[in-house]
Design a protein around this motif. Structure first.
Motif, short mmCIF file in Angstrom:
data_model
loop_
_atom_site.label_atom_id
_atom_site.label_comp_id
_atom_site.label_asym_id
_atom_site.label_seq_id
_atom_site.Cartn_x
_atom_site.Cartn_y
_atom_site.Cartn_z
N TYR A 1 11.60 -2.05 3.97
CA TYR A 1 11.18 -1.80 2.75
C TYR A 1 10.41 -2.97 2.34
O TYR A 1 9.22 -3.09 1.65
N LEU A 2 11.00 -4.21 2.61
CA LEU A 2 10.24 -5.42 2.39
C LEU A 2 8.91 -5.59 3.02
O LEU A 2 7.73 -6.19 2.44
N ALA A 3 9.07 -5.29 4.35
CA ALA A 3 7.82 -5.38 5.11
C ALA A 3 6.80 -4.43 4.83
O ALA A 3 5.59 -4.80 4.87
N HIS A 4 7.16 -3.36 4.28
CA HIS A 4 6.12 -2.39 3.74
C HIS A 4 5.46 -2.94 2.47
O HIS A 4 4.13 -2.82 2.48
N ILE A 5 6.14 -3.49 1.67
CA ILE A 5 5.69 -4.13 0.46
C ILE A 5 4.33 -4.88 0.69
O ILE A 5 3.35 -5.06 0.20
N VAL A 6 4.96 -5.95 1.83
CA VAL A 6 3.97 -7.18 2.14
C VAL A 6 2.70 -6.47 2.88
O VAL A 6 1.59 -6.89 2.62
#
Length: 155
Positions: A101-106
């Protein structure tokens, strides 16, 4: 800004969905704030004085922001690995959808400019949710039992 590491952020004054309508929010602005902070942790100084985790509509975003603030306050590096580790150590990583999820946001919002404007938008939508919640409460009171109207008019 104060934070309580290890707690799961909960919404307050969240208006219920009315006639299928979702309370005001801007997930793109929330993601832009998180993306900016994950790409450049120094941006936290621009918004840490006025934005809190509780201002986010998305509980996942609120938890990620809480981790970022806690890392910043501790003088730690802020990046996706550190934030994922912080959340994992508190049993909260799965609740946001994992490190992916964090990678997706970035990946989805890879811009670090205008973080203050995006943070202000998060606050604006929070204010709208609070107004909606208050109006919903007052409307409920209006339709509640207020006694005999004739007696109230004569007093």
């Amino acid at each position: 800004m104060t934070t309580n590491p290890g707690r799961i952020v909960r919404k307050v004054l969240e208006p219920p969905s009315i006639a299928g309508k979702v309370p005001p929010h801007d997930l793109e602005a929330e993601a832009a704030v998180l993306s900016a902070l994950l790409l450049d942790g120094r941006k936290l100084d621009e918004i840490a004085t006025f934005l809190k985790a509780e201002d986010f509509y998305s509980e996942a975003n609120a938890n990620a922001f809480d981790a970022i603030v806690s890392l910043g306050q501790a003088g730690e590096e802020i990046d996706t690995v550190q934030v994922a580790s912080w959340l994992a150590h508190r049993g909260r990583l799965a609740s946001i959808g994992g490190a992916a999820y964090l990678a997706h946001i970035v990946d989805a919002t890879p811009k670090i400019g205008h973080v203050r404007q995006h943070a202000e938008r998060v606050l604006e939508t929070k204010a709208l949710r609070e107004i909606a919640a208050l109006m919903h409460t007052k409307l409920g009171e209006l339709y509640g039992d207020h006694g005999n109207p004739r007696e109230r008019m004569s007093s």
